[in-house]
Design a protein around this motif. Structure first.
Motif, PDB file in Angstrom:
ATOM      1  N   HIS A 161      -0.228  27.516   3.868  1.00 38.56           N
ATOM      2  CA  HIS A 161       0.611  28.358   2.589  1.00 38.56           C
ATOM      3  C   HIS A 161      -0.100  29.757   2.695  1.00 38.56           C
ATOM      4  N   ASP A 162      -1.319  30.142   2.989  1.00 36.02           N
ATOM      5  CA  ASP A 162      -2.092  31.415   2.936  1.00 36.02           C
ATOM      6  C   ASP A 162      -1.716  32.077   4.285  1.00 36.02           C
ATOM      7  N   ASP A 163      -1.457  31.317   5.135  1.00 34.49           N
ATOM      8  CA  ASP A 163      -1.005  32.090   6.621  1.00 34.49           C
ATOM      9  C   ASP A 163       0.274  32.386   6.583  1.00 34.49           C
ATOM     10  N   LEU A 164       1.379  32.051   5.489  1.00 36.22           N
ATOM     11  CA  LEU A 164       2.725  32.186   5.775  1.00 36.22           C
ATOM     12  C   LEU A 164       3.057  33.781   5.682  1.00 36.22           C
ATOM     13  N   PRO A 165       3.970  34.255   6.443  1.00 40.75           N
ATOM     14  CA  PRO A 165       4.681  35.976   6.350  1.00 40.75           C
ATOM     15  C   PRO A 165       4.546  36.074   4.746  1.00 40.75           C
ATOM     16  N   CYS A 166       5.111  35.310   4.032  1.00 36.16           N
ATOM     17  CA  CYS A 166       4.914  35.915   2.505  1.00 36.16           C
ATOM     18  C   CYS A 166       3.807  36.122   1.652  1.00 36.16           C
ATOM     19  N   MET A 167       2.658  35.399   2.286  1.00 41.09           N
ATOM     20  CA  MET A 167       1.185  35.872   1.921  1.00 41.09           C
ATOM     21  C   MET A 167       0.548  36.788   2.948  1.00 41.09           C
ATOM     22  N   ASP A 168      -0.429  36.102   3.452  1.00 39.91           N
ATOM     23  CA  ASP A 168      -1.325  36.811   4.393  1.00 39.91           C
ATOM     24  C   ASP A 168      -0.868  37.223   5.895  1.00 39.91           C
ATOM     25  N   ASP A 169       0.453  36.560   6.253  1.00 42.90           N
ATOM     26  CA  ASP A 169       1.183  36.585   7.371  1.00 42.90           C
ATOM     27  C   ASP A 169       0.078  36.691   8.555  1.00 42.90           C
ATOM     28  N   ASP A 170      -0.674  35.499   8.636  1.00 40.49           N
ATOM     29  CA  ASP A 170      -1.608  35.433   9.964  1.00 40.49           C
ATOM     30  C   ASP A 170      -1.218  34.892  11.157  1.00 40.49           C
ATOM     31  N   ASP A 171      -1.418  35.113  12.259  1.00 36.85           N
ATOM     32  CA  ASP A 171      -1.004  34.487  13.367  1.00 36.85           C
ATOM     33  C   ASP A 171      -2.147  33.659  14.147  1.00 36.85           C
ATOM     34  N   MET A 172      -3.285  33.516  13.504  1.00 39.87           N
ATOM     35  CA  MET A 172      -4.121  32.593  14.189  1.00 39.87           C
ATOM     36  C   MET A 172      -4.784  31.562  13.257  1.00 39.87           C
ATOM     37  N   ARG A 173      -5.245  30.315  13.510  1.00 42.52           N
ATOM     38  CA  ARG A 173      -5.825  29.503  12.460  1.00 42.52           C
ATOM     39  C   ARG A 173      -6.691  28.726  13.441  1.00 42.52           C
ATOM     40  N   ARG A 174      -8.053  28.742  13.272  1.00 39.30           N
ATOM     41  CA  ARG A 174      -8.897  27.652  13.788  1.00 39.30           C
ATOM     42  C   ARG A 174      -8.462  27.868  15.446  1.00 39.30           C
ATOM     43  N   GLY A 175      -8.475  29.003  15.685  1.00 45.94           N
ATOM     44  CA  GLY A 175      -8.305  29.347  17.410  1.00 45.94           C
ATOM     45  C   GLY A 175      -7.243  28.919  18.126  1.00 45.94           C
ATOM     46  N   ARG A 176      -6.066  28.624  17.167  1.00 41.54           N
ATOM     47  CA  ARG A 176      -4.778  28.670  17.959  1.00 41.54           C
ATOM     48  C   ARG A 176      -3.769  28.974  16.886  1.00 41.54           C
ATOM     49  N   PRO A 177      -2.474  29.276  17.220  1.00 41.92           N
ATOM     50  CA  PRO A 177      -1.325  29.796  16.662  1.00 41.92           C
ATOM     51  C   PRO A 177      -1.171  29.002  14.947  1.00 41.92           C
ATOM     52  N   THR A 178      -0.956  29.961  14.085  1.00 40.84           N
ATOM     53  CA  THR A 178      -0.803  29.248  12.874  1.00 40.84           C
ATOM     54  C   THR A 178       0.473  28.308  12.895  1.00 40.84           C
ATOM     55  N   ASN A 179       0.604  27.413  11.899  1.00 42.92           N
ATOM     56  CA  ASN A 179       1.643  26.324  11.688  1.00 42.92           C
ATOM     57  C   ASN A 179       2.895  27.100  11.766  1.00 42.92           C
ATOM     58  N   HIS A 180       3.135  28.212  11.100  1.00 50.01           N
ATOM     59  CA  HIS A 180       4.520  28.777  11.013  1.00 50.01           C
ATOM     60  C   HIS A 180       4.868  29.527  12.309  1.00 50.01           C
ATOM     61  N   LYS A 181       3.783  30.021  13.259  1.00 48.85           N
ATOM     62  CA  LYS A 181       4.141  30.617  14.308  1.00 48.85           C
ATOM     63  C   LYS A 181       4.498  29.354  15.471  1.00 48.85           C
ATOM     64  N   VAL A 182       4.083  28.390  15.402  1.00 49.99           N
ATOM     65  CA  VAL A 182       4.502  27.133  15.993  1.00 49.99           C
ATOM     66  C   VAL A 182       5.808  26.429  15.644  1.00 49.99           C
ATOM     67  N   HIS A 183       5.770  25.980  14.550  1.00 45.90           N
ATOM     68  CA  HIS A 183       6.657  25.248  13.909  1.00 45.90           C
ATOM     69  C   HIS A 183       8.034  25.937  13.011  1.00 45.90           C
ATOM     70  N   GLY A 184       7.772  27.279  12.730  1.00 45.65           N
ATOM     71  CA  GLY A 184       8.714  27.914  11.993  1.00 45.65           C
ATOM     72  C   GLY A 184       8.300  28.051  10.602  1.00 45.65           C
ATOM     73  N   GLU A 185       8.740  28.850   9.780  1.00 47.23           N
ATOM     74  CA  GLU A 185       8.271  29.279   8.672  1.00 47.23           C
ATOM     75  C   GLU A 185       8.432  28.160   7.500  1.00 47.23           C
ATOM     76  N   ALA A 186       9.966  27.813   7.704  1.00 47.74           N
ATOM     77  CA  ALA A 186      10.432  26.410   6.713  1.00 47.74           C
ATOM     78  C   ALA A 186       9.818  25.148   6.992  1.00 47.74           C
ATOM     79  N   THR A 187       9.239  24.806   8.303  1.00 46.73           N
ATOM     80  CA  THR A 187       8.566  23.701   8.721  1.00 46.73           C
ATOM     81  C   THR A 187       7.153  23.928   8.059  1.00 46.73           C
ATOM     82  N   ALA A 188       6.545  24.976   8.169  1.00 48.07           N
ATOM     83  CA  ALA A 188       5.286  25.281   7.723  1.00 48.07           C
ATOM     84  C   ALA A 188       4.996  25.158   6.201  1.00 48.07           C
TER      85      ALA A 188
END
Length: 199
Positions: A46-73
């Motif tokens: 949730h912290d990585d979501l566009p409505c929050m910090d809008d981060d692209d990377m987490r733990r060395g790979r794309p954030t959940n919403h970048k891979v699976h979409g915002e709704a799925t994340a």
């Protein structure tokens, strides 16, 4: 995708290490350790979501919403939050009363996160410093987002050197509190490692 992405696993480690320190059963503590990690991962998604910090990377790979979409994340985070509580409450290795107390503590911790309160002060201070001083390659996540988003951090009020000194003070207090217990060496080592971490 997010829960098994690696990371330092500090929170479940602390759960198991405190269990060991005070003579508890690892089998009884493991569901709680897993519940804590689920709750933590929910907060990261949730912290990585566009409505929050809008981060692209987490733990060395794309954030959940970048891979699976915002709704799925969003749903993945919601699911982990509920699964965390169900895992704690469903712990059959302890009494129903103990499982309920653990579930309440984890739930209260989640409310604390949502309200923006601090769980792990020294860790957060160093996180703020690393966001300003490190590279994305070193951290495995986006850097500089605090400044970009106008986020209030420790570096909003003090220099990096002052922030590190504050983290040292907080760590010393934690070490003094736990160091009096026999067998606390691993926890002390972890506190010192976290203070000097570069990612």
């Amino acid at each position: 995708y997010s829960l098994m992405a690696g990371g330092k696993r500090i929170r479940p480690y602390l759960t198991l290490e405190f269990c060991r320190l005070f003579g508890g059963s690892e089998a009884a503590a493991m569901p709680f350790a897993c519940a804590v990690e689920m709750m933590h991962t929910f907060s990261l998604i949730h912290d990585d979501l566009p409505c929050m910090d809008d981060d692209d990377m987490r733990r060395g790979r794309p954030t959940n919403h970048k891979v699976h979409g915002e709704a799925t994340a969003l749903l993945a985070g919601d699911s982990l939050e509920v699964r965390s509580l169900l895992t704690a409450l469903g712990n059959t290795y302890v009494s129903a009363g103990d499982a309920r107390r653990a579930g309440l503590l984890i739930g209260e911790g989640a409310i604390g996160m949502i309200e923006g309160q601090i769980i792990g002060l020294a860790f957060q201070i160093i996180d703020d410093v690393l966001d300003a001083e490190s590279t994305a390659e070193e951290l495995g996540k986006t850097v500089g987002s605090d400044v970009r988003d106008g986020k209030t951090t420790y570096l909003s009020f003090m220099s990096a050197a002052e922030a590190r000194a504050e983290a040292r003070r907080v760590t010393d207090g934690a070490v003094a509190a736990i160091g009096r217990y026999s067998g606390s060496e691993q926890l002390v080592m972890l506190a010192e490692w976290l203070l000097g971490r570069r990612k």
